[in-house]
Design a protein around this motif. Structure first.
Motif, short mmCIF file in Angstrom:
data_model
loop_
_atom_site.label_atom_id
_atom_site.label_comp_id
_atom_site.label_asym_id
_atom_site.label_seq_id
_atom_site.Cartn_x
_atom_site.Cartn_y
_atom_site.Cartn_z
N GLY A 237 0.83 -1.20 0.00
CA GLY A 237 0.00 0.00 0.00
C GLY A 237 0.86 1.25 0.00
O GLY A 237 1.99 1.25 0.52
N PRO A 238 0.33 2.34 -0.58
CA PRO A 238 1.12 3.55 -0.81
C PRO A 238 1.61 4.24 0.46
O PRO A 238 2.61 4.94 0.44
N GLY A 239 0.93 4.00 1.60
CA GLY A 239 1.35 4.69 2.83
C GLY A 239 2.58 4.08 3.50
O GLY A 239 3.10 4.64 4.46
N CYS A 262 6.21 -0.89 10.05
CA CYS A 262 5.46 -2.08 10.47
C CYS A 262 3.99 -1.97 10.05
O CYS A 262 3.29 -1.02 10.42
N VAL A 263 3.55 -2.95 9.27
CA VAL A 263 2.17 -2.89 8.76
C VAL A 263 1.17 -3.26 9.84
O VAL A 263 -0.02 -2.98 9.71
N ILE A 264 1.65 -3.86 10.93
CA ILE A 264 0.73 -4.25 12.01
C ILE A 264 0.37 -3.01 12.85
O ILE A 264 -0.79 -2.74 13.11
N CYS A 265 1.39 -2.24 13.25
CA CYS A 265 1.15 -1.12 14.17
C CYS A 265 1.37 0.23 13.48
O CYS A 265 1.36 1.26 14.15
N SER A 266 1.55 0.21 12.16
CA SER A 266 1.84 1.43 11.40
C SER A 266 3.04 2.20 11.96
O SER A 266 3.09 3.43 11.89
N GLY A 267 3.99 1.49 12.56
CA GLY A 267 5.21 2.14 13.00
C GLY A 267 5.20 2.58 14.46
O GLY A 267 6.18 3.14 14.94
N LYS A 268 4.07 2.32 15.15
CA LYS A 268 4.01 2.78 16.55
C LYS A 268 4.81 1.88 17.49
O LYS A 268 5.21 2.28 18.57
N GLY A 269 5.04 0.65 17.07
CA GLY A 269 5.77 -0.30 17.93
C GLY A 269 4.86 -1.41 18.42
O GLY A 269 3.81 -1.13 19.00
N GLY A 277 9.06 -0.39 15.21
CA GLY A 277 8.26 0.27 14.18
C GLY A 277 8.67 -0.13 12.76
O GLY A 277 8.06 0.30 11.79
N TRP A 278 9.72 -0.96 12.64
CA TRP A 278 10.22 -1.36 11.32
C TRP A 278 10.35 -2.88 11.23
O TRP A 278 10.68 -3.54 12.20
#
Ligand code: PHE
Length: 339
Positions: A237-239, A262-269, A277-278
């Motif tokens: 996905g583009p984001g 991270c596609v699970i937490c969108s980088g929040k951890g 986040g990665w």
């Protein structure tokens, strides 16, 4: 004479009307109306009657024949009607009954992700190449610039077969085979199965990679970054953000490992990204000149990039699967979720 005809006619009508089957009815018809039937024989015997009696007897016989024939025909229609109704009700289909459901299969998530990754690159003009899963030390290591007895060979827990033969630990040996049989410029993707002596929640002794290789004139690291950014956008996905970390592979220089946010937490951890986040999905780099030399390409003229991704890792992120072993147990309750 008249009385005799009436008696035969009455008997025939009675038999026809009460006939239980079509076969029996045919016997009745033959008995009275057939070539040697009773009424037929009487008609033929008319000549033996006194001339004065013949017309009346003939008329009565013909009338009796017609009547019996009509009765047989009527009974035949009735019996055929009964037979047809019986057949139809036996063959009847109740269209209101629910249908028998057919279970529809689904592609395995690993196959789907491998095909999706491959398609992103074929859409950019890459060809698809394959190589053997049982390889030699030469293709898996030597030609890829792994020095003999170098610890880098241990980085990839190798399943040895005998002598020089081993199960390939990555799809990179296919790069060598492709470059040996083709001249640059070239661009290809190499999907396939690879083997390592490794097993836990995120490692399987058999797993899948998609390798990529592009060789041309003036190819540089910016091209590599561009194409992998494009790939990640398409795949996740583009984001999705992308990050290159310096790394080491004997066959690329410089080398990088590529992480996505991270596609699970969108980088929040979270647990999957170990709170960083990665998550890492790719190894890549510029093809090492020693690799070009091994295949007879002039490293002064040609440059190129290569990358390799773990298909299971990408599938785990894409479908939020936390145990790699689920892919190989083939539990239909798991597989049916990917329809
Ligand atoms: N073959 C490497 C591995 O399996 C990945 C890779 C491929 C790295 C191509 C750089 C270039 O870890």
């Amino acid at each position: 004479m008249k009385a005799k005809i009436d008696a035969i006619r009455a008997e025939a009508l009675e038999l026809a009307a009460s006939c239980p089957s079509l076969e029996e009815l045919e016997r009745v018809r033959v008995r009275f109306l057939g070539r040697k039937g009773r009424l037929t024989l009487m008609l033929r015997g008319l000549g033996g009657l006194p001339a004065g009696e013949r017309p009346a007897a003939g008329a009565a016989l013909n009338a009796a024949k017609r009547e019996v024939a009509a009765a047989v025909e009527a009974r035949r229609l009735a019996l055929e009607g009964e037979r047809d109704r019986r057949d139809l009700s036996r063959e009847a289909v109740d269209v209101t009954l629910p249908g028998e459901p057919r279970a529809i299969g689904a592609r395995h998530p690993v196959s789907m992700v491998m095909a999706a990754a491959t398609e992103i690159f074929t859409g950019l003009g890459f060809t698809v190449e394959e190589g053997p899963e049982a390889e030699t030390e030469y293709y898996n290591f030597d030609a890829l610039n792994f020095p003999r007895d170098h610890p880098a060979r241990d980085m990839q827990a190798t399943l040895h077969i005998a002598g020089d033969a081993l199960m390939r630990t990555h799809t990179s040996p296919v790069q060598i085979r492709v470059m040996q049989r083709r001249q640059p410029p070239l661009r290809c993707v190499m999907p396939g199965r690879v083997y390592r002596c490794d097993s836990d929640v995120s490692h399987s002794p058999v797993f899948h990679q998609v390798e990529g290789l592009l060789v041309g004139e003036g190819v540089h690291f910016g091209h590599l970054k561009g194409i992998l950014s494009f790939f990640v956008g398409r795949m996740f996905g583009p984001g999705t953000r992308i990050r290159f970390r310096p790394s080491f592979f004997p066959f690329t220089e410089p080398s990088a490992e590529i992480d996505i946010s991270c596609v699970i937490c969108s980088g929040k951890g979270c647990r999957v990204c170990k709170d960083t986040g990665w998550v890492e999905i790719l190894g890549a780099g510029m093809v090492h000149p020693a690799v070009f030399e091994a295949v007879g390409y002039d490293p002064e003229r040609w440059t190129g990039y290569a990358f390799g991704m773990g298909v299971e890792r990408i599938a785990m992120l894409r479908y939020r699967i936390d145990d790699i072993r689920l892919f190989y147990e083939n539990d239909v309750r798991f597989l049916a979720q990917f329809r």
